[in-house]
Design a protein around this motif. Structure first.
Motif, short mmCIF file in Angstrom:
data_model
loop_
_atom_site.label_atom_id
_atom_site.label_comp_id
_atom_site.label_asym_id
_atom_site.label_seq_id
_atom_site.Cartn_x
_atom_site.Cartn_y
_atom_site.Cartn_z
N ARG A 120 14.78 -22.25 1.65
CA ARG A 120 14.80 -23.09 1.41
C ARG A 120 16.11 -23.38 0.07
O ARG A 120 16.79 -24.40 0.27
CB ARG A 120 13.45 -23.32 0.25
N TYR A 121 15.88 -22.22 -0.51
CA TYR A 121 17.19 -22.46 -1.24
C TYR A 121 18.03 -22.47 -1.16
O TYR A 121 19.63 -23.05 -2.06
CB TYR A 121 17.28 -20.33 -2.02
N ASP A 122 19.15 -21.70 1.02
CA ASP A 122 20.87 -21.64 0.51
C ASP A 122 20.39 -23.14 1.75
O ASP A 122 21.47 -23.41 1.11
CB ASP A 122 21.05 -21.05 1.94
N ALA A 123 19.52 -23.90 1.25
CA ALA A 123 19.48 -25.23 2.18
C ALA A 123 19.97 -25.93 1.20
O ALA A 123 20.66 -27.57 0.82
CB ALA A 123 18.54 -25.52 2.65
N ASP A 124 19.00 -26.04 0.02
CA ASP A 124 19.46 -26.69 -1.02
C ASP A 124 19.87 -26.04 -3.03
O ASP A 124 18.45 -25.93 -2.82
CB ASP A 124 17.96 -28.02 -1.26
N PRO A 125 19.98 -24.89 -3.06
CA PRO A 125 20.40 -24.36 -4.39
C PRO A 125 19.90 -24.49 -5.58
O PRO A 125 20.82 -25.91 -6.24
CB PRO A 125 21.85 -23.48 -3.92
N ASP A 126 18.58 -24.33 -5.94
CA ASP A 126 18.16 -24.89 -7.29
C ASP A 126 19.23 -23.64 -8.66
O ASP A 126 18.46 -22.24 -8.37
CB ASP A 126 16.70 -25.06 -7.48
N PRO A 127 20.43 -24.38 -8.93
CA PRO A 127 20.56 -22.64 -11.03
C PRO A 127 19.50 -22.22 -11.31
O PRO A 127 19.36 -21.06 -11.42
CB PRO A 127 21.65 -23.17 -10.56
N ASP A 128 18.35 -23.08 -11.48
CA ASP A 128 16.77 -22.53 -12.77
C ASP A 128 16.24 -22.13 -11.06
O ASP A 128 15.05 -21.54 -12.30
CB ASP A 128 16.42 -23.58 -12.37
N GLN A 129 15.98 -21.36 -10.02
CA GLN A 129 15.35 -20.49 -9.58
C GLN A 129 16.22 -19.43 -8.97
O GLN A 129 15.33 -18.77 -8.54
CB GLN A 129 14.19 -21.28 -8.54
N LEU A 130 17.37 -19.32 -9.18
CA LEU A 130 18.41 -18.54 -8.73
C LEU A 130 17.29 -17.00 -9.00
O LEU A 130 17.52 -16.26 -8.10
CB LEU A 130 19.48 -18.45 -8.37
N ASP A 131 17.50 -16.92 -10.65
CA ASP A 131 17.47 -15.38 -11.08
C ASP A 131 15.92 -14.85 -10.36
O ASP A 131 15.47 -13.72 -10.17
CB ASP A 131 17.25 -15.79 -12.49
N SER A 132 14.80 -16.09 -10.37
CA SER A 132 13.68 -15.85 -9.54
C SER A 132 13.87 -15.57 -8.95
O SER A 132 12.91 -13.72 -7.79
CB SER A 132 12.99 -17.35 -9.92
N LEU A 133 14.60 -15.39 -7.79
CA LEU A 133 14.44 -15.11 -6.14
C LEU A 133 15.27 -14.16 -6.35
O LEU A 133 15.07 -13.07 -5.58
CB LEU A 133 15.37 -16.29 -5.50
N LEU A 134 16.68 -13.56 -7.20
CA LEU A 134 16.99 -12.34 -6.73
C LEU A 134 16.12 -11.65 -7.33
O LEU A 134 16.24 -10.24 -6.66
CB LEU A 134 18.78 -11.87 -7.58
N THR A 135 15.48 -11.69 -8.18
CA THR A 135 14.71 -10.97 -8.89
C THR A 135 13.34 -10.83 -8.14
O THR A 135 13.25 -9.16 -7.59
CB THR A 135 13.37 -10.86 -10.21
N THR A 136 12.87 -11.57 -7.04
CA THR A 136 12.12 -10.85 -6.50
C THR A 136 12.67 -10.41 -4.50
O THR A 136 11.35 -9.76 -4.88
CB THR A 136 11.47 -12.39 -5.82
N PHE A 137 14.14 -10.47 -4.73
CA PHE A 137 14.67 -9.32 -3.60
C PHE A 137 14.06 -7.98 -3.74
O PHE A 137 14.32 -7.22 -3.00
CB PHE A 137 16.18 -10.14 -3.40
N GLY A 138 14.41 -7.65 -5.41
CA GLY A 138 14.41 -6.42 -5.72
C GLY A 138 13.08 -6.11 -5.57
O GLY A 138 12.37 -4.60 -4.90
N TYR A 139 11.67 -7.12 -5.93
CA TYR A 139 10.70 -6.22 -5.80
C TYR A 139 10.47 -5.95 -4.84
O TYR A 139 9.64 -5.12 -4.31
CB TYR A 139 9.83 -7.71 -5.96
N LEU A 140 10.83 -6.62 -3.34
CA LEU A 140 10.62 -6.47 -2.24
C LEU A 140 10.96 -5.23 -1.70
O LEU A 140 10.49 -4.24 -0.96
CB LEU A 140 10.98 -7.46 -1.17
N LEU A 141 12.56 -5.01 -2.02
CA LEU A 141 12.93 -3.89 -0.89
C LEU A 141 12.17 -2.52 -2.43
O LEU A 141 12.20 -1.38 -1.29
CB LEU A 141 14.33 -3.58 -1.62
N LEU A 142 11.92 -2.65 -3.23
CA LEU A 142 11.52 -1.63 -3.65
C LEU A 142 10.02 -1.13 -3.50
O LEU A 142 9.24 0.05 -3.59
CB LEU A 142 11.76 -1.48 -5.62
N GLN A 143 9.52 -1.44 -2.10
CA GLN A 143 7.62 -1.51 -1.61
C GLN A 143 8.53 -0.77 -0.55
O GLN A 143 7.27 0.17 0.68
CB GLN A 143 7.41 -2.60 -1.41
N PHE A 144 9.44 -0.22 -0.39
CA PHE A 144 10.24 0.06 1.21
C PHE A 144 9.27 1.41 1.58
O PHE A 144 9.23 1.79 1.98
CB PHE A 144 11.51 -0.08 1.74
N ASP A 145 10.04 2.44 0.28
CA ASP A 145 9.84 4.00 0.52
C ASP A 145 8.25 4.10 0.29
O ASP A 145 7.20 5.12 0.63
CB ASP A 145 9.79 4.75 -0.09
#
Length: 536
Positions: free
Chosen positions: A34-59
């Motif tokens: 949804r972000y890539d289809a209609d980028p919302d600059p106000d939501q970019l930081d939240s999306l990037l932070t969520t990326f990190g949250y998810l990756l750090l659950q791998f181990d």
């Protein structure tokens, strides 16, 4: 109705920190699309932070697929590069994954890139980063570097740092031969988590440390104390680590060892290798770090418990520990005595005078360790079992400390009565400065519960005591300043602002006359603020 991007990211975050983070993948993919289809600059930081949250659950959870996780990691790096951000969080995630997979060279490269990259708003909690950095240094054979790194003043609001760093350093201290530091670190860190059932990760470190330093009985005791936490809301990897430690404490085999092997196999199936199973096998077969490491000093406690007069000897040891400012050791020993005294035969061997010493030691040590609930409990026991020759100065001191503890716990009604009683005892002992202080504190408690008339009565009494103090004593001036200041606050709450300003002005002048600059500035600031308010 379709979720907006902000709500979708919030839902993903909730799932990430739930029982099964893999459930977050599908809505996360939708959020990214949804972000890539209609980028919302106000939501970019939240999306990037969520990326990190998810990756750090791998181990932590084997249900997160390896291939998809690595794709997300590459995607996160691409997005941070495009945004001109630091790659610190990306390198940290790469280290976490490589470390978990047993890829030593990749982990070292990621570690070096991680610590070299500048911190930005996307970097992980600085205190938590330090914990993982210590893990890397110790596991790669750099214990001295780990101890130096731990000494760095990395301040912040990390709630895990203070209790985790000493636990991480346990093997480093032992390898460096700093056995007393290791014992102190274990006692300091474990005391902070012993009542936390979901701190299974740290419990595992303490159990392993005890099992490998000749403290096997304590290791088994910790397993029994915390075994229910294995069914609490903890990650699969925390469950694995606790199972390994518990298996080690029980000789390297048994139900916990089997459980650890099963969980390791789950991770290995996901990871596509056998690293976690091999690691578990090595840890379960680990040889003692040292033959014996005494945790409590003076020959330990277990041996003394087997002697004929154990309670008195341990009480004396606890007293020595407190006098040496080793308060954690003092309370550990003292608490063992309390456990031993539940045996009637042991209780009979403990002399009343020794028990009084024990209660006082525990009271003082809990105060020094800032454990108010425990200190308050001991204060009540100390008062209830006071010796016949206890004087009013002693009663005043204990009652004041009890009142301060109650106030700190927001139990101001009880604090008020304890402080009033303390003031009366100080008056009987002729300790006038202490009497003024207790009356002022009692008035403060009365003010906190809006008993303003009571506060005024107490401050009027304090003023009468101040009048009896030696005029040429700077401490008398300070006592006078404190009473004027508290009176100003009461008058303010009573709506008598001109009087409050006059009282605060006198307080400031008194503080200035004895060089107490900060208190004087505080009073002057109050006067300026309230004078401006009065003019409106």
């Amino acid at each position: 109705m379709e979720e907006n991007l902000e709500d979708l990211i919030a839902r993903v975050d909730t799932l990430i920190f739930g029982a099964d983070p893999a459930q977050a993948l599908e809505p996360f993919d939708r959020a990214v699309a949804r972000y890539d289809a209609d980028p919302d600059p106000d939501q970019l930081d939240s999306l990037l932070t969520t990326f990190g949250y998810l990756l750090l659950q791998f181990d932590e959870y084997p249900a997160l697929p390896r291939g998809r996780t690595l794709q997300l990691l590459d995607d996160l790096e691409r997005r941070h590069l495009a945004a001109g951000n630091s790659l610190r969080i990306v390198h940290f995630c790469r280290w976490t994954i490589a470390h978990h997979l047993g890829q030593r060279e990749a982990a070292e490269a990621a570690y070096q890139a991680w610590v070299a990259a500048p911190r930005d708003d996307f970097a992980w909690c600085e205190g938590c980063e330090q914990i993982y950095q210590l893990i890397h240094l110790i596991e790669t054979g750099r214990p001295a570097e780990a101890v130096l790194w731990a000494a760095m003043d990395i301040s912040g609001s990390c709630h895990r740092q203070a209790k985790s760093v000493p636990a991480m350093l346990l093997p480093a201290y032992v390898r460096l031969g700093e056995l007393e530091s290791a014992a102190d670190a274990h006692l300091q860190s474990y005391r902070q988590v012993r009542d936390e059932p979901d701190d299974l990760y740290l419990h595992a470190h303490h159990i392993r440390f005890c099992a490998l330093t000749g403290n096997s009985e304590r290791a088994r005791e910790l397993v029994q104390r915390h075994r229910d936490g294995i069914d609490a809301d903890v990650s699969r990897y925390d469950e694995l680590l606790f199972s390994v430690a518990a298996g080690l404490a029980n000789g390297g085999g048994g139900e916990y060892a089997d459980r650890a092997a099963r969980i390791a196999a789950e991770f290995d199936r996901r990871n596509g290798n056998t690293y976690q199973s091999e690691l578990v096998a090595c840890l379960l077969a680990e040889q003692p770090w040292v033959e014996s490491l005494t945790l409590l000093g003076d020959g330990g406690c277990d041996e003394q418990l087997t002697g004929r007069p154990p309670a008195k000897a341990m009480i004396e040891m606890a007293h020595r520990m407190h006098l040496a400012d080793r308060n954690i050791q003092a309370v550990e020993i003292g608490e063992q005595v309390l456990t031993a005294l539940t045996d009637p035969q042991v209780f009979e061997l403990a002399e009343p005078e020794s028990l009084h010493v024990l209660r006082n030691v525990l009271f003082a040590a809990y105060l020094d360790l800032d454990e108010p609930e425990a200190a308050l409990s001991q204060a009540e026991l100390v008062l209830a079992n006071a010796p016949a020759d206890a004087g009013p100065d002693w009663y005043g001191m204990v009652l004041r400390k009890k009142g301060e503890l109650l106030e700190g716990l927001n139990r101001d009604h009880e604090a008020l009565e304890s402080l009033v009683a303390a003031a009366a005892q100080y008056g009987r002992a002729g300790q006038l400065h202490e009497q003024v202080a207790a009356l002022r504190l009692a008035a403060q408690s009365a003010r906190h519960v809006s008993e303003l008339e009571r506060a005024e009565e107490l401050l009027t009494e304090a003023t009468a005591v101040v009048d009896k103090l030696p005029a040429d004593d700077p401490q008398s001036t300070t006592s006078d300043a404190v009473v004027h200041w508290e009176f100003a606050l009461v008058r303010d709450l009573q709506g008598r602002l001109p009087e409050a300003i006059d009282l605060a002005t006198v307080s400031a002048e008194l503080y200035e006359s004895v060089g107490q600059v900060e208190s004087a500035q505080n009073a002057r600031g109050y006067v300026a603020d309230r004078t401006a308010k009065l003019r409106l």
